[in-house]
Design a protein around this motif. Structure first.
Motif, PDB file in Angstrom:
ATOM      1  N   THR A  59       0.835  -1.210   0.000  1.00 36.92           N
ATOM      2  CA  THR A  59       0.000   0.000   0.000  1.00 36.92           C
ATOM      3  C   THR A  59       0.868   1.257   0.000  1.00 36.92           C
ATOM      4  O   THR A  59       0.414   2.323  -0.404  1.00 36.92           O
ATOM      5  N   ALA A  60       2.094   1.142   0.492  1.00 42.38           N
ATOM      6  CA  ALA A  60       2.985   2.302   0.426  1.00 42.38           C
ATOM      7  C   ALA A  60       3.661   2.393  -0.927  1.00 42.38           C
ATOM      8  O   ALA A  60       3.750   3.466  -1.523  1.00 42.38           O
ATOM      9  N   ILE A  93      -2.859  16.478  -3.153  1.00 38.91           N
ATOM     10  CA  ILE A  93      -2.333  15.114  -3.037  1.00 38.91           C
ATOM     11  C   ILE A  93      -2.423  14.647  -1.591  1.00 38.91           C
ATOM     12  O   ILE A  93      -2.883  13.543  -1.302  1.00 38.91           O
ATOM     13  N   GLN A  94      -2.020  15.516  -0.679  1.00 37.32           N
ATOM     14  CA  GLN A  94      -2.071  15.170   0.740  1.00 37.32           C
ATOM     15  C   GLN A  94      -3.510  14.894   1.171  1.00 37.32           C
ATOM     16  O   GLN A  94      -3.812  13.876   1.793  1.00 37.32           O
ATOM     17  N   MET A  95      -4.405  15.827   0.812  1.00 42.31           N
ATOM     18  CA  MET A  95      -5.764  15.756   1.350  1.00 42.31           C
ATOM     19  C   MET A  95      -6.604  14.679   0.680  1.00 42.31           C
ATOM     20  O   MET A  95      -7.435  14.049   1.311  1.00 42.31           O
ATOM     21  N   TYR A  96      -6.418  14.478  -0.626  1.00 42.68           N
ATOM     22  CA  TYR A  96      -7.319  13.565  -1.340  1.00 42.68           C
ATOM     23  C   TYR A  96      -6.686  12.228  -1.660  1.00 42.68           C
ATOM     24  O   TYR A  96      -7.345  11.312  -2.122  1.00 42.68           O
ATOM     25  N   LEU A  97      -5.360  12.100  -1.468  1.00 43.49           N
ATOM     26  CA  LEU A  97      -4.737  10.813  -1.764  1.00 43.49           C
ATOM     27  C   LEU A  97      -4.128  10.189  -0.512  1.00 43.49           C
ATOM     28  O   LEU A  97      -4.427   9.054  -0.167  1.00 43.49           O
ATOM     29  N   LEU A 118      -1.830   7.198   4.462  1.00 41.84           N
ATOM     30  CA  LEU A 118      -0.450   7.108   3.993  1.00 41.84           C
ATOM     31  C   LEU A 118       0.329   8.382   4.321  1.00 41.84           C
ATOM     32  O   LEU A 118       1.263   8.744   3.611  1.00 41.84           O
ATOM     33  N   GLU A 119      -0.047   9.064   5.413  1.00 39.53           N
ATOM     34  CA  GLU A 119       0.596  10.344   5.710  1.00 39.53           C
ATOM     35  C   GLU A 119       2.106  10.213   5.851  1.00 39.53           C
ATOM     36  O   GLU A 119       2.847  11.156   5.603  1.00 39.53           O
TER      37      GLU A 119
END
Lengths: 281, 198
Positions: free
Chosen positions: A10-11, B61-65, B71-72
């Motif tokens: 997943t990463a 990308i941060q907020m929606y992916l 996956l932060e």
């Protein structure tokens, strides 16, 4: 699929996908928006050495190649490290007439060797010109002259400089005109001269003539005789030492008249192109 | 969000939390390219430009992916990847359509690819919990702050060039001392902005 693989995948997968998307966008963009380059450019660039030294006056080899392609007036003989070989290749690629490259050669402006000058002190410090120069200008009686410890010899990438009889001598056929030695010499005795020139002043002593004469029998006493005989007015005595203006010292009708008239023999005829050292009168 | 809040973000990013002088991000170009005014200006303009574009791309990308997929922790590597690709893309586009700007930005544009100030502004936008508009304003402010620091410091350096500096301080030492004093002077802005709108 083992559970341990799930967090790894997943990463990895999103990063790979983002990478592929970015790569795809870049590929498409570089194809769509490619700027048309001169088709001769790669061939011209191939001729140049790629050292990006800037001796041609352009920003690196790419800059020079671009200028050659864009402007047919650009001379092909500007690449000094590449010398005649590169100039010939360039003229073939561009279909222009071959132009000879004027290489520069390093010349030591001192001839105070062991026979013509004396030591004033015994020096037993560090064997380097820079160190010796700090100690009252070195051991020699002339504080302007060659210190003789060979900082230039050590710096020369071509091994073209040797200390002969206490004075640095450049072998013009090995010298590529990089100018490293000119920066190394603490007394700034070495300069680069176009290899087409035939006469050099081999003294840098800026003291008055009488003083110079006391410390070195090869030194320039600033008598201005050379100034008077030079048919082109290219020699000027400044700060008690003869200086040749190589922009004016061109096709001399009476080659070597300055050297012949010099009372102390510090102006010498040399053939820098064929590689002969400045010979004594 | 009202205009006042945005103004506070803009001004505090430019002055109080100046990226170079207070956060110590982007020190490399600050010392490397600040020797001449024109190259300092070119570099700063390129940084402002890239900071804005990078924020516009990385925030979604941060907020929606990343956040929805938990996956932060991939934030740093994904942002670097995206910013690097973006800068290359910008370079290609500029070369094709605005060659004059491409030429004046010159070598600084690819240099920004790995500039930590650009990565820093995108990550700090997320960490500060800004929404999209606030993030963009913060990036603009940060870019302007970088511009201000670069231009000011190039002035300081050109003055240094003509002054009589003790031999042991010549070159990098005096530059670092001057940078420290310039950065100290920015401390004076602390507390000013909040009171400006009080």
């Amino acid at each position: 699929m083992p559970d341990v693989l799930v967090p790894i995948l997943t990463a990895v997968i999103p990063v790979v996908i983002i990478g592929i998307i970015c790569a795809g966008v870049l590929v498409v963009a570089s194809k769509l928006m490619a700027v048309k380059e001169d088709e001769r450019f790669p061939a011209v660039r191939e001729c140049l050495p790629g050292a990006n030294c800037g001796a041609c006056g352009f920003a690196g080899c790419d800059g020079y190649a671009k200028a050659l392609c864009d402007d047919p007036e650009t001379p092909t003989n500007l690449c000094i490290p590449g010398a005649d070989g590169v100039s010939r290749q360039l003229s073939e690629v561009l279909g222009v007439e071959f132009a000879d490259v004027i290489e520069t050669v390093a010349v030591v402006h001192c001839s105070g060797d062991c026979e013509h000058t004396r030591d004033k002190v015994r020096y037993s410090g560090i064997e380097s010109c820079a160190a010796a120069n700090i100690m009252f200008g070195g051991k020699g009686s002339c504080t302007y002259g060659c210190l003789g410890y060979g900082d230039c010899t050590a710096a020369c990438p071509q091994e073209a400089i040797r200390i002969v009889n206490g004075v640095a001598r450049v072998n013009p056929s090995d010298c590529v005109g990089c100018g490293v030695c000119t920066k190394t010499c603490p007394n700034k005795l070495i300069s680069l001269i176009p290899d087409t020139k035939r006469v050099v002043v081999t003294c840098s002593n800026r003291d008055k003539g009488a003083l110079t004469r006391k410390v070195c029998s090869n030194g320039c006493i600033g008598c201005r005789k050379c100034e008077k005989v030079c048919p082109l007015g290219a020699i000027k005595v400044t700060n008690n030492v003869a200086v040749i203006d190589y922009d004016k010292c061109t096709e001399c009708p009476d080659l070597g008249v300055c050297a012949r008239s010099c009372t102390t023999g510090c102006i010498r005829v040399a053939n820098l192109k064929s590689g002969s050292l400045p010979s004594q009168r | 969000m009202d205009i006042k809040g945005l103004l506070i973000i803009l001004l505090s990013a430019a002055f109080i939390n100046n990226y170079v002088l207070s956060r110590f991000l982007g020190i490399c170009p600050f010392l490397g390219v600040s020797k001449k005014l024109d190259s300092a200006t070119g570099m700063s303009l390129a940084v402002i430009f890239v900071m804005l574009i990078a924020t516009a791309v990385t925030w979604p990308i941060q907020m929606y992916l990343l956040v929805p997929n938990h996956l932060e922790y991939l934030q740093t590597i994904v942002f670097i990847l995206v910013i690097a690709a973006l800068v290359q893309l910008v370079e290609i586009v500029l070369k094709r359509y605005i060659p004059a700007l491409h030429k004046s930005l010159g070598v600084y544009l690819p240099l920004i690819t790995t500039n930590c100030a650009v990565l820093g502004v995108t990550i700090l936008n997320i960490d500060s919990g800004y929404d999209f508009l606030q993030s963009m304003v913060n990036s603009l402010g940060s870019g302007l702050g970088f511009f201000l620091a670069m231009v000011m410091f190039s002035g300081v350096r050109s003055t240094l060039e003509g002054s009589d500096i003790p031999k042991s301080f010549k070159g990098l030492p005096i530059t670092l001392i001057a940078a420290a004093i310039t950065s100290l002077s920015f401390l004076g802005f602390g507390g000013v902005i909040e009171n400006l709108f009080a």
